[in-house]
Design an enzyme around this catalytic site. Structure first.
Site, PDB file in Angstrom:
ATOM      1  N   HIS A   1       0.842  -1.187   0.000  1.00 16.68           N
ATOM      2  CA  HIS A   1       0.000   0.000   0.000  1.00 16.68           C
ATOM      3  C   HIS A   1       0.880   1.241   0.000  1.00 16.68           C
ATOM      4  O   HIS A   1       1.827   1.349   0.771  1.00 16.68           O
ATOM      5  CB  HIS A   1      -0.913   0.045   1.234  1.00 16.68           C
ATOM      6  CG  HIS A   1      -1.703   1.324   1.312  1.00 16.68           C
ATOM      7  ND1 HIS A   1      -2.840   1.530   0.574  1.00 16.68           N
ATOM      8  CD2 HIS A   1      -1.480   2.466   2.004  1.00 16.68           C
ATOM      9  CE1 HIS A   1      -3.303   2.742   0.823  1.00 16.68           C
ATOM     10  NE2 HIS A   1      -2.499   3.337   1.677  1.00 16.68           N
TER      11      HIS A   1
ATOM     12  N   ASP B   1     -15.179   2.821   8.167  1.00 16.35           N
ATOM     13  CA  ASP B   1     -14.102   3.732   7.771  1.00 16.35           C
ATOM     14  C   ASP B   1     -14.614   4.769   6.776  1.00 16.35           C
ATOM     15  O   ASP B   1     -14.267   5.950   6.878  1.00 16.35           O
ATOM     16  CB  ASP B   1     -12.942   2.936   7.169  1.00 16.35           C
ATOM     17  CG  ASP B   1     -11.861   3.865   6.628  1.00 16.35           C
ATOM     18  OD1 ASP B   1     -11.343   4.669   7.416  1.00 16.35           O
ATOM     19  OD2 ASP B   1     -11.568   3.806   5.425  1.00 16.35           O
TER      20      ASP B   1
ATOM     21  N   ARG C   1     -14.434  13.024   9.280  1.00 17.34           N
ATOM     22  CA  ARG C   1     -13.145  13.640   9.620  1.00 17.34           C
ATOM     23  C   ARG C   1     -12.812  14.768   8.650  1.00 17.34           C
ATOM     24  O   ARG C   1     -12.243  15.792   9.020  1.00 17.34           O
ATOM     25  CB  ARG C   1     -12.033  12.588   9.589  1.00 17.34           C
ATOM     26  CG  ARG C   1     -12.054  11.642  10.788  1.00 17.34           C
ATOM     27  CD  ARG C   1     -11.215  10.411  10.539  1.00 17.34           C
ATOM     28  NE  ARG C   1      -9.862  10.769  10.151  1.00 17.34           N
ATOM     29  CZ  ARG C   1      -9.102  10.028   9.335  1.00 17.34           C
ATOM     30  NH1 ARG C   1      -9.546   8.899   8.800  1.00 17.34           N
ATOM     31  NH2 ARG C   1      -7.880  10.417   9.037  1.00 17.34           N
TER      32      ARG C   1
ATOM     33  N   SER D   1      -7.492   3.758   9.539  1.00 12.73           N
ATOM     34  CA  SER D   1      -8.231   3.846   8.272  1.00 12.73           C
ATOM     35  C   SER D   1      -7.518   3.044   7.185  1.00 12.73           C
ATOM     36  O   SER D   1      -8.122   2.196   6.511  1.00 12.73           O
ATOM     37  CB  SER D   1      -8.360   5.314   7.852  1.00 12.73           C
ATOM     38  OG  SER D   1      -8.894   5.422   6.550  1.00 12.73           O
TER      39      SER D   1
ATOM     40  N   LYS E   1      -8.547  -1.239   5.727  1.00 11.01           N
ATOM     41  CA  LYS E   1      -8.817  -1.637   4.331  1.00 11.01           C
ATOM     42  C   LYS E   1      -7.860  -2.739   3.886  1.00 11.01           C
ATOM     43  O   LYS E   1      -8.253  -3.683   3.193  1.00 11.01           O
ATOM     44  CB  LYS E   1      -8.705  -0.418   3.410  1.00 11.01           C
ATOM     45  CG  LYS E   1      -9.814   0.606   3.619  1.00 11.01           C
ATOM     46  CD  LYS E   1      -9.831   1.670   2.555  1.00 11.01           C
ATOM     47  CE  LYS E   1      -8.847   2.777   2.786  1.00 11.01           C
ATOM     48  NZ  LYS E   1      -9.239   3.758   3.804  1.00 11.01           N
TER      49      LYS E   1
END
Length: 433
Positions: free
Chosen positions: A82, A161, A168, A183, A187
């Site tokens: 990621h 999320d 947010r 967050s 995922k």
């Protein structure tokens, strides 16, 4: 249990229990806790932080709020990568076939882009016929057979999320390490991988503007991953200038092909080797990061990584002939050079502003509904630290419109020439625990 008591507890800097965190996330997901109370809770976390255990519990509560992907039918250690985002970030297109060429399963769930350029799915769709709309069964079959496949993101992963992120965004609580880390990690964990490698960006084109903040986020995410049973490592890398030379969908596919041939930009290749060696190590295919790096260099040199990319494209309906004939990728009608107006050295290429210039051409989406032009984008001809003379081309604009004055203006505002400049550090460090 009452939400007001839990807000008060966190406001006073006390540690929440696993049950209390589950109560908050379940209640908010099912509309039993209103936005105004969740906003207060997010602000309390922003100021009072969370312990490592609370962060892990928050992450798992969000994972369990929706669907999770079961990859247990795929043989071997599944390693996911990621990136926290950037400009010209072509790493996935290189890493997936590169790592798969070492018989490590790469089961990638990717989305479309919003912002500078397309997401991984948009970039791959620059290859005619390529598609990610495949069933879970087909996805698992392809990974078992070829060690590589990409599927589009499932609709109901981590709904908590999605709700919390939207809140947010409008309550000035985006920039909170526990909220960002949970967050991202929720995922990745819901997507089913056994191990996770993180590319945490720092600099002008990154969410974390300083190396210290990026390091703190990397430690937070690695800690969460390891605490919930996923082997996790991170690389902290520079995004003060765009990565590589290409910004734009078909241009980045071409750059990925060059890199898999061993002919790509030095910074892109180096970052892919740094991230890839962590993936190989976590998959148990090398006993050290140094051995993993040598194995990756070998599959570039012997052509196996490039062959894996061809197989990957063809298996998902794509025209694999683009690997040998990249001119078959979408091409822009106009190539416009951006000449240097003074002698000196490139001192700054402001990554996010250059990304915006590419978006003005149509390489990215300003809104979710925007259509991407897969052919357009920018090719950098100089990077920070390079010498330039008046008239040298700094950037080549690939456009489908003749008038690009808005793009030229944005580029000149984003490129600074000085008497002296050094190339920035590419990798600031690695985080392994």
């Amino acid at each position: 249990m009452r939400m007001v008591d839990l807000i008060e507890k966190k406001r006073d800097g006390k540690e929440l229990t696993t049950e209390e965190i589950n109560f908050i996330i379940n209640g908010y997901t099912h509309d039993e806790i209103p936005d105004y109370q969740m906003s207060a809770f997010a602000m309390a976390v922003f100021f009072k932080d969370m312990t490592e255990r609370e962060r892990a519990d928050l992450t798992m509560a969000m994972v369990n709020s929706g669907d999770t992907i079961d990859l247990s039918a795929i043989e071997g250690v599944k390693v996911d990568k990621h990136s926290t985002g950037g400009v010209g970030d072509t790493t996935t297109l290189v890493l997936a076939p590169l790592v798969a060429a070492l018989d490590i399963p790469v089961a990638k769930m990717s989305g479309r882009g919003l912002g500078h350029t397309g997401g991984t799915v948009d970039k791959l769709e620059a290859v005619e016929g390529f598609h990610v709309e495949i069933t879970n069964e087909e996805f698992i079959k392809l990974v078992n057979e070829n060690k590589i496949a990409v599927i589009g993101q499932s609709g109901n992963l981590t709904p908590a999320d999605k709700k919390l992120y939207g809140l947010r965004d409008v309550t000035a609580t985006v920039n909170s390490i526990p909220l960002i880390a949970s967050s991202i990690m929720s995922k990745k964990i819901a997507a089913g991988s056994d191990a996770i490698v993180l590319d945490v960006k720092t600099g002008a084109g990154a969410f974390m503007k300083t190396a210290e903040d990026a390091k703190e986020l990397a430690h937070a995410m690695v800690s969460i991953g390891n605490n919930v049973g996923r082997k996790t490592m991170a690389v902290i890398s520079d995004m003060s200038q765009p990565l590589g030379l290409a910004i734009g969908n078909s241009l980045e596919v071409k750059e990925a092909i060059d890199t898999l041939k061993g002919e790509g930009p030095a910074d892109l290749e180096e970052l892919c080797l740094a991230l890839g060696s962590q993936m190989v190590y976590l998959a148990g295919k090398a006993s050290s990061l140094e051995e993993a790096r040598e194995k990756l260099k070998e599959v570039i040199a012997n052509g196996k990584a490039l062959e894996k990319f061809k197989l990957f494209l063809a298996s998902q309906g794509g025209d694999a002939s683009v690997v040998d004939q990249p001119e078959r990728l979408p091409q822009a009608k106009f190539l416009i050079e951006v000449p240097a107006k003074e002698d000196g050295f490139v001192a700054e290429l402001v990554a996010d502003e250059i990304g915006t210039a590419a978006m003005l051409l149509g390489a990215g989406r300003a809104t979710k509904e925007s259509e991407i032009d897969l052919a357009v984008g920018l090719m950098l001809n100089k990077k920070v630290g390079d010498a330039v003379k008046v008239g040298d081309s700094l950037v080549t604009i690939h456009a489908n419109r003749e008038n690009v004055d808005d793009v030229l203006k944005k580029l000149y505002e984003s490129i600074r020439i000085a008497d002296h400049a050094d190339a920035p550090t590419l990798v600031y460090g690695t985080v392994t625990e």
